[in-house]
Design an enzyme around this catalytic site. Structure first.
Site, PDB file in Angstrom:
ATOM      1  N   GLY A  45       0.841  -1.197   0.000  1.00  0.00           N
ATOM      2  CA  GLY A  45       0.000   0.000   0.000  1.00  0.00           C
ATOM      3  C   GLY A  45       0.879   1.251   0.000  1.00  0.00           C
ATOM      4  O   GLY A  45       0.710   2.158  -0.826  1.00  0.00           O
ATOM      5  N   HIS A  46       1.857   1.289   0.925  1.00  0.00           N
ATOM      6  CA  HIS A  46       2.786   2.424   0.967  1.00  0.00           C
ATOM      7  C   HIS A  46       3.574   2.510  -0.347  1.00  0.00           C
ATOM      8  O   HIS A  46       3.774   3.607  -0.885  1.00  0.00           O
ATOM      9  CB  HIS A  46       3.797   2.251   2.109  1.00  0.00           C
ATOM     10  CG  HIS A  46       3.200   2.178   3.480  1.00  0.00           C
ATOM     11  ND1 HIS A  46       3.244   1.032   4.236  1.00  0.00           N
ATOM     12  CD2 HIS A  46       2.562   3.107   4.237  1.00  0.00           C
ATOM     13  CE1 HIS A  46       2.673   1.261   5.418  1.00  0.00           C
ATOM     14  NE2 HIS A  46       2.235   2.506   5.440  1.00  0.00           N
ATOM     15  N   GLN A  70      -1.020  11.207  17.558  1.00  0.00           N
ATOM     16  CA  GLN A  70      -2.270  10.652  17.042  1.00  0.00           C
ATOM     17  C   GLN A  70      -2.692   9.369  17.763  1.00  0.00           C
ATOM     18  O   GLN A  70      -3.630   8.700  17.344  1.00  0.00           O
ATOM     19  CB  GLN A  70      -2.175  10.428  15.533  1.00  0.00           C
ATOM     20  CG  GLN A  70      -1.252   9.319  15.100  1.00  0.00           C
ATOM     21  CD  GLN A  70      -1.005   9.367  13.605  1.00  0.00           C
ATOM     22  OE1 GLN A  70      -0.394  10.285  13.084  1.00  0.00           O
ATOM     23  NE2 GLN A  70      -1.491   8.370  12.889  1.00  0.00           N
ATOM     24  N   GLY A 156      -3.183   7.621   0.897  1.00  0.00           N
ATOM     25  CA  GLY A 156      -3.953   6.477   0.416  1.00  0.00           C
ATOM     26  C   GLY A 156      -5.414   6.574   0.836  1.00  0.00           C
ATOM     27  O   GLY A 156      -5.722   7.051   1.938  1.00  0.00           O
ATOM     28  N   GLN A 162      -9.101  10.420   6.698  1.00  0.00           N
ATOM     29  CA  GLN A 162      -7.875  11.186   6.878  1.00  0.00           C
ATOM     30  C   GLN A 162      -7.576  12.013   5.621  1.00  0.00           C
ATOM     31  O   GLN A 162      -7.253  13.198   5.701  1.00  0.00           O
ATOM     32  CB  GLN A 162      -6.728  10.209   7.152  1.00  0.00           C
ATOM     33  CG  GLN A 162      -5.344  10.800   7.108  1.00  0.00           C
ATOM     34  CD  GLN A 162      -4.310   9.776   7.536  1.00  0.00           C
ATOM     35  OE1 GLN A 162      -4.285   9.358   8.680  1.00  0.00           O
ATOM     36  NE2 GLN A 162      -3.463   9.345   6.622  1.00  0.00           N
ATOM     37  N   ARG A 196      -0.656  -2.887  10.687  1.00  0.00           N
ATOM     38  CA  ARG A 196      -1.116  -3.613  11.884  1.00  0.00           C
ATOM     39  C   ARG A 196      -1.480  -5.063  11.580  1.00  0.00           C
ATOM     40  O   ARG A 196      -1.665  -5.851  12.509  1.00  0.00           O
ATOM     41  CB  ARG A 196      -2.321  -2.909  12.505  1.00  0.00           C
ATOM     42  CG  ARG A 196      -1.983  -1.581  13.170  1.00  0.00           C
ATOM     43  CD  ARG A 196      -3.166  -1.027  13.939  1.00  0.00           C
ATOM     44  NE  ARG A 196      -2.819   0.109  14.774  1.00  0.00           N
ATOM     45  CZ  ARG A 196      -2.956   1.391  14.412  1.00  0.00           C
ATOM     46  NH1 ARG A 196      -3.452   1.690  13.217  1.00  0.00           N
ATOM     47  NH2 ARG A 196      -2.617   2.367  15.237  1.00  0.00           N
TER      48      ARG A 196
END
Ligand code: AMP
Length: 291
Positions: A45-46, A70, A156, A162, A196
């Site tokens: 994803g990154h 955060q 993303g 966000q 995660r």
């Protein structure tokens, strides 16, 4: 690839922020800078964000910083996965120009006290159960925008709320950069990639798969002509494993994230969820495209 961190710059007597500013000053004026902010433990994803930045910019800067601002009390700040050596290797392979590894003390020195107040948008969805989360995200993102002065910043749609909040901040504060939204990347079986996920044991991973199944079911209902958010939600929730602790599942407006009752086919919507599975908090979403 240039690596900037407080340990790397300590000998030179400069901070890592000064080192980034120096790097910036030495670049030709017409160089387009792409920034990819992350908390590390990089996955595909990154890397998809970095590849997009690589294709569109002259210089690609990747930041790695697990941002304490955060995380709330009792959340996973200390146990958040940290894999810096592998991250550097992956960054080198995809052609990052500069990796900056943030340092807590440098970013939030003693006496740091400025905070950002966000619009209503930040109280919805994840903001309801994590009231300080987006203020913490925007604080670090704004600092990074000032440090790197990028032309483009890549985010993303895995973190849809966000991205929408950051776009709002950029608009409201007249920041001179473009936010580039990148598609959500999934495992072949549907699980949304997340740093995660490494904390999911095999049983929890099976249960976590029902999150994407629920979203796929929602999209299926939408495609087949249903436009009642409640009915789409009810059908989607039937997919969820009983072991999943659902925080929310909502069908919301794509721009202001307000909950919808009926979806306008010309506008579409986005279905968003958050849940805890095997002790790991996961989020996911799916676009219900206009039809
Ligand atoms: P994080 O390291 O989780 O803070 O994420 C850093 C950036 O990578 C954010 O813009 C995320 O939205 C993005 N990202 C994380 N996971 C994914 C994914 N599965 N697909 C696309 N982008 C992602």
């Amino acid at each position: 690839m240039k690596i900037v961190s407080t340990s790397a710059t300590a000998d030179t007597g400069t901070t890592s922020i000064e080192a980034v500013r120096h790097w910036h000053r030495e670049l030709p004026g017409d160089h387009r800078i792409g920034l990819v902010p992350t908390m590390g433990a990089l996955h595909e994803g990154h890397l998809s964000l970095i590849r997009r930045a690589r294709a569109e910019c002259d210089q690609v800067a990747l930041t790695i910083f697990v941002n304490p601002a955060q995380f709330g009390p009792g959340e996973d700040l200390e146990s958040y996965p940290r894999t810096v050596e592998q991250d550097l290797e992956a960054a080198r392979e995809v052609g990052v120009d500069l990796v900056w590894i943030g340092d807590r003390q440098e970013l939030y020195p003693d006496g740091f006290s400025t905070h950002i107040e966000l619009p209503q948008l930040a109280q919805r969805l994840c903001g309801a159960s994590r009231p300080h989360f987006f203020a913490g995200v925007c604080l670090i993102v704004l600092k990074l925008f000032h440090i790197f002065a990028p032309d483009r910043a890549y985010f993303g749609d895995k973190d849809y709320q966000q991205r929408v909040i950051i776009e709002c901040m950029v608009r409201d504060l007249d920041l001179d950069l473009e936010v580039v939204a990148c598609p959500l990347i999934r495992e072949p079986d549907g699980l949304a990639l997340s740093s995660r996920n490494v904390h999911l044991d095999p049983a929890a991973r099976e249960q976590a798969l029902t999150l994407s199944s629920a979203l796929f079911a929602a999209e299926q209902q939408w495609r087949s002509g249903l436009d009642s958010a409640q009915k789409i939600r009810d059908r989607a929730l039937m997919e969820l494993s009983g072991e999943v602790e659902l925080d929310y599942f909502e069908v919301v407006d794509r721009n202001d994230l307000s909950a919808l009752e009926v979806i306008d086919p010309k506008l579409g919507a986005v279905a968003c969820l958050a849940a805890t599975v095997g002790g790991v908090r996961l989020i996911d979403n799916i676009q219900l495209e206009p039809r």
